[in-house]
Design a protein around this motif. Sequence first.
Motif, PDB file in Angstrom:
ATOM      1  N   TYR A 121       0.877  -1.173   0.000  1.00 43.59           N
ATOM      2  CA  TYR A 121       0.000   0.000   0.000  1.00 43.59           C
ATOM      3  C   TYR A 121       0.912   1.220   0.000  1.00 43.59           C
ATOM      4  O   TYR A 121       1.822   1.334   0.812  1.00 43.59           O
ATOM      5  CB  TYR A 121      -0.880  -0.043   1.238  1.00 43.59           C
ATOM      6  CG  TYR A 121      -1.731   1.177   1.479  1.00 43.59           C
ATOM      7  CD1 TYR A 121      -2.826   1.461   0.658  1.00 43.59           C
ATOM      8  CD2 TYR A 121      -1.446   2.041   2.542  1.00 43.59           C
ATOM      9  CE1 TYR A 121      -3.617   2.578   0.888  1.00 43.59           C
ATOM     10  CE2 TYR A 121      -2.240   3.158   2.774  1.00 43.59           C
ATOM     11  CZ  TYR A 121      -3.313   3.419   1.950  1.00 43.59           C
ATOM     12  OH  TYR A 121      -4.097   4.520   2.182  1.00 43.59           O
ATOM     13  N   ASN A 132       1.246   8.976  -0.666  1.00 45.96           N
ATOM     14  CA  ASN A 132       2.073  10.130  -0.961  1.00 45.96           C
ATOM     15  C   ASN A 132       2.530  10.750   0.359  1.00 45.96           C
ATOM     16  O   ASN A 132       1.709  11.169   1.178  1.00 45.96           O
ATOM     17  CB  ASN A 132       1.243  11.131  -1.763  1.00 45.96           C
ATOM     18  CG  ASN A 132       2.068  12.308  -2.241  1.00 45.96           C
ATOM     19  OD1 ASN A 132       3.006  12.735  -1.560  1.00 45.96           O
ATOM     20  ND2 ASN A 132       1.736  12.818  -3.402  1.00 45.96           N
ATOM     21  N   SER A 192       1.240  14.120   1.660  1.00 38.29           N
ATOM     22  CA  SER A 192      -0.198  14.268   1.895  1.00 38.29           C
ATOM     23  C   SER A 192      -0.511  14.044   3.368  1.00 38.29           C
ATOM     24  O   SER A 192      -0.279  12.962   3.905  1.00 38.29           O
ATOM     25  CB  SER A 192      -0.961  13.261   1.033  1.00 38.29           C
ATOM     26  OG  SER A 192      -2.222  12.980   1.600  1.00 38.29           O
ATOM     27  N   ILE A 193      -1.015  15.071   4.040  1.00 38.06           N
ATOM     28  CA  ILE A 193      -1.282  14.941   5.484  1.00 38.06           C
ATOM     29  C   ILE A 193      -2.322  13.853   5.736  1.00 38.06           C
ATOM     30  O   ILE A 193      -2.206  13.046   6.649  1.00 38.06           O
ATOM     31  CB  ILE A 193      -1.708  16.293   6.116  1.00 38.06           C
ATOM     32  CG1 ILE A 193      -1.956  16.117   7.620  1.00 38.06           C
ATOM     33  CG2 ILE A 193      -2.949  16.856   5.457  1.00 38.06           C
ATOM     34  CD1 ILE A 193      -2.217  17.408   8.358  1.00 38.06           C
ATOM     35  N   ILE A 194      -3.337  13.798   4.874  1.00 39.51           N
ATOM     36  CA  ILE A 194      -4.387  12.787   5.063  1.00 39.51           C
ATOM     37  C   ILE A 194      -3.824  11.388   4.799  1.00 39.51           C
ATOM     38  O   ILE A 194      -4.094  10.445   5.534  1.00 39.51           O
ATOM     39  CB  ILE A 194      -5.603  13.098   4.162  1.00 39.51           C
ATOM     40  CG1 ILE A 194      -6.270  14.389   4.645  1.00 39.51           C
ATOM     41  CG2 ILE A 194      -6.602  11.948   4.166  1.00 39.51           C
ATOM     42  CD1 ILE A 194      -7.424  14.877   3.802  1.00 39.51           C
ATOM     43  N   GLY A 195      -2.988  11.287   3.772  1.00 41.84           N
ATOM     44  CA  GLY A 195      -2.366  10.004   3.475  1.00 41.84           C
ATOM     45  C   GLY A 195      -1.527   9.499   4.639  1.00 41.84           C
ATOM     46  O   GLY A 195      -1.651   8.357   5.070  1.00 41.84           O
ATOM     47  N   MET A 224      -1.785  10.331   7.723  1.00 37.08           N
ATOM     48  CA  MET A 224      -2.657   9.978   8.855  1.00 37.08           C
ATOM     49  C   MET A 224      -3.170   8.545   8.716  1.00 37.08           C
ATOM     50  O   MET A 224      -3.212   7.792   9.680  1.00 37.08           O
ATOM     51  CB  MET A 224      -3.853  10.936   8.925  1.00 37.08           C
ATOM     52  CG  MET A 224      -3.538  12.229   9.662  1.00 37.08           C
ATOM     53  SD  MET A 224      -4.761  13.522   9.326  1.00 37.08           S
ATOM     54  CE  MET A 224      -6.231  12.796   9.985  1.00 37.08           C
ATOM     55  N   THR A 225      -3.571   8.178   7.512  1.00 38.74           N
ATOM     56  CA  THR A 225      -4.125   6.828   7.355  1.00 38.74           C
ATOM     57  C   THR A 225      -3.032   5.780   7.516  1.00 38.74           C
ATOM     58  O   THR A 225      -3.279   4.690   7.978  1.00 38.74           O
ATOM     59  CB  THR A 225      -4.798   6.637   5.981  1.00 38.74           C
ATOM     60  OG1 THR A 225      -3.788   6.774   4.978  1.00 38.74           O
ATOM     61  CG2 THR A 225      -5.884   7.631   5.738  1.00 38.74           C
ATOM     62  N   ALA A 256      -0.543   6.085   9.600  1.00 38.60           N
ATOM     63  CA  ALA A 256      -0.299   5.995  11.036  1.00 38.60           C
ATOM     64  C   ALA A 256      -1.248   5.002  11.690  1.00 38.60           C
ATOM     65  O   ALA A 256      -0.960   4.459  12.737  1.00 38.60           O
ATOM     66  CB  ALA A 256      -0.437   7.362  11.689  1.00 38.60           C
ATOM     67  N   ALA A 257      -2.369   4.765  11.022  1.00 38.89           N
ATOM     68  CA  ALA A 257      -3.342   3.825  11.575  1.00 38.89           C
ATOM     69  C   ALA A 257      -2.764   2.423  11.664  1.00 38.89           C
ATOM     70  O   ALA A 257      -3.320   1.553  12.292  1.00 38.89           O
ATOM     71  CB  ALA A 257      -4.589   3.810  10.708  1.00 38.89           C
ATOM     72  N   GLU A 258      -1.650   2.210  11.007  1.00 32.67           N
ATOM     73  CA  GLU A 258      -1.115   0.860  10.984  1.00 32.67           C
ATOM     74  C   GLU A 258       0.268   0.819  11.609  1.00 32.67           C
ATOM     75  O   GLU A 258       1.187   0.213  11.082  1.00 32.67           O
ATOM     76  CB  GLU A 258      -1.056   0.376   9.541  1.00 32.67           C
ATOM     77  CG  GLU A 258      -2.295   0.808   8.774  1.00 32.67           C
ATOM     78  CD  GLU A 258      -2.730  -0.216   7.752  1.00 32.67           C
ATOM     79  OE1 GLU A 258      -1.921  -1.080   7.426  1.00 32.67           O
ATOM     80  OE2 GLU A 258      -3.873  -0.129   7.297  1.00 32.67           O
ATOM     81  N   GLN A 259       0.408   1.507  12.727  1.00 35.47           N
ATOM     82  CA  GLN A 259       1.732   1.595  13.347  1.00 35.47           C
ATOM     83  C   GLN A 259       2.300   0.252  13.751  1.00 35.47           C
ATOM     84  O   GLN A 259       1.578  -0.697  13.992  1.00 35.47           O
ATOM     85  CB  GLN A 259       1.658   2.486  14.573  1.00 35.47           C
ATOM     86  CG  GLN A 259       2.074   3.899  14.223  1.00 35.47           C
ATOM     87  CD  GLN A 259       2.283   4.713  15.467  1.00 35.47           C
ATOM     88  OE1 GLN A 259       2.776   4.217  16.457  1.00 35.47           O
ATOM     89  NE2 GLN A 259       1.910   5.976  15.405  1.00 35.47           N
ATOM     90  N   GLY A 276       9.803  12.508  18.565  1.00 37.68           N
ATOM     91  CA  GLY A 276       9.558  12.928  19.942  1.00 37.68           C
ATOM     92  C   GLY A 276       8.382  12.177  20.550  1.00 37.68           C
ATOM     93  O   GLY A 276       7.916  12.506  21.618  1.00 37.68           O
ATOM     94  N   GLU A 277       7.889  11.144  19.869  1.00 35.43           N
ATOM     95  CA  GLU A 277       6.760  10.400  20.424  1.00 35.43           C
ATOM     96  C   GLU A 277       7.243   9.173  21.171  1.00 35.43           C
ATOM     97  O   GLU A 277       8.364   8.738  21.027  1.00 35.43           O
ATOM     98  CB  GLU A 277       5.816   9.947  19.304  1.00 35.43           C
ATOM     99  CG  GLU A 277       5.107  11.098  18.657  1.00 35.43           C
ATOM    100  CD  GLU A 277       4.044  10.634  17.684  1.00 35.43           C
ATOM    101  OE1 GLU A 277       3.297   9.706  18.036  1.00 35.43           O
ATOM    102  OE2 GLU A 277       3.968  11.194  16.596  1.00 35.43           O
TER     103      GLU A 277
END
Lengths: 69, 596
Positions: free
Chosen positions: A20, A23, A26-29, A31-32, A34-37, A66-67
């Motif tokens: 998968y 880009n 792309s902030i939205i990209g 974010m999605t 990050a859903a699969e950390q 920093g997380e």
Amino acid sequence: MIVRTASKFKADFFIEKDGYEINGKSIIGVMTLAAEQGAELVLVMDGEDEQEALDALVGLFEDGFGEVV
Amino acid sequence: MSLPENVINGAPPSREVRLRGCGVAPGISIGPAYVYARASITVEEQSIRPEDVASELERFEGALVRSERDLKKVVAVANERLGDESVAVFEAQILMLKDEAVLDEIRTMISSRMMKSDYAVRFVLTKHRQRLEASGNEYLQERSSDIRDVEERIITHLRRNKLLSAIDPHTIVVAENLTAADVILFSRRGILGCVMDYGGSTSHVSIMARALGLPTLVGAHSATQSVRTGDTLIVDGLSGALIINPTRETTERYGRLQSRYTQILEEQKEYVPLPAETIDGRRIALRANLEFKSELELLDEYGAEGIGLFRTEMLFLTEGRLGVSEEDQYKIYSRFVEASGDHGTTIRVLDLGGDKLLPVAHREHNPFLGWRGIRVLLDKQDILRTHLRAILRASVYGKLRILLPMVTTLEEVKRFRVVYNSVCDELRAEGIAFDEAIRIGAMIEIPSAALTADQIAAEVDFLSVGTNDLTQYVLAVDRGNDLVAELYQELHPAVLRLLRMTVDAAHAHGKTVSVCGEMAADSRNVPILVGLGVDELSASPVYLPQLTRIIRSIEYTDVSDLADRALNSSDAEAVRCLLDDWLKSHPYDLLHILDS
């Protein structure tokens, strides 16, 4: 933070995970994604300043943003 | 304030219905309802003709520009009212509006798939949203609602519908849920109040409504189903009452209350400089619960004796991560400590559920019984150490107290002390100044902590009761769950008995007890809380003059007798009756108003 850093460079930037691809500018990209950390990511750069861009991004990942991970 | 004409002249259109919510911003509004149904934006699949592609794309770009203009307005107001730390959410939404990769996906849907632009927007953004929602991670799910906000904003602009901000002024907006951004835009339109089906009094939107002084109810359950646009509504932000199509009599009474309320606010000003002391000389400290820098000016305006609860979560939540730098934290904490003067600030160390900040692998089935508050901090000592360094450094600016959230056992306090002492050593070694005599307190919000309060009190300098969580845990009730919400009773004798145990334990060790939950802000509870022996109350600053006024009109010996009887009542209803009878025999003006 990824998006902000990546957008400073001209090179196209993609993040790949399990086939998968999103880009990286792309902030939205992102974010999605990050859903699969916890997964392995492949960073793909393409463009004249790709090396500098890659160094900057890898630096970010290594600092863990920093997380807490 | 004058009443709308139809209220004065016309007969009410249908029978009076009363609902109850939670009042989050005091004040009374009377006016016509506007039901704002977000969910009603249905978008159907529609295609366009090839020759319309150019104009459709243009329409889309126009909607983007207007959406961004909206959000910038929101950022400006949020900045002015709440301070710069509150705007991150809206700035992220602006970034989404500039996400070229996603915008290109939408443009492609319009130009090559001949989709109508609103459908293309929904199609593309829904796809992205669903990925976030599927994650099951609460933090990411909240971000998905940000995408939804952006999506709806663009679609609304595409349709040139009644905009969020184009709602009729002088109406009371009724909605399932509103965002802080909605409330800002509505209030600029001059609306009279808000009612929401969902939401809690500590949510961002509630804090915003309070800051704007807009009478608002949250948690009014079926309000959107019971109210039609045009119905006359009365919103009582004091008692939480929502009255639909009130009778003439009710309207007249609330009209009187409304002007009485304005008068009360005026009268209350004289209580601002006065100490909160009972007739027989028991002094109660009244402090403020604060979250935002811009609220600091309210301390003097409402006569707060410093800050009784400074919640540090907002700083971390708006940054969206735990790694807020020591310097950034230090700057904010020192500002609060300095502004709170001689009375000082009680800083509650980071109180977050771990689920908010950690990856999906850590998802908990029962977060309320899970990894929260001090439990997280003791596990993540690097974060705790940075947090404490910032707090300790800020202590040179005035008086500072530290409060530990979600303490379950004494052991946690002891483990905290070890880290605390080690951070103190570190600072001393670095030659960094801090207050060596900072008082450390424990939150009593878990029944085990109340039951062992005598042991905890021996190890800390003060106790602070969080009545919201304590009530939930003692009665095993999630008040966000409509099926059992009625069982959420702060006045239940079980809750009151734990409060009494806590007070007795603290006093036996010469320590003080404060109450900082919503219970403290409700004037009707004051006689019982004071009667139980509580030393300090901490609430939103706006409530403080009213609390002073009530405390100055009661006798401690009298209310301790009332509290004793409440402890021996059989249930919350019995306590309420007891309290009602007591209020009737003590005809204070203000309590009468609260009761009506």
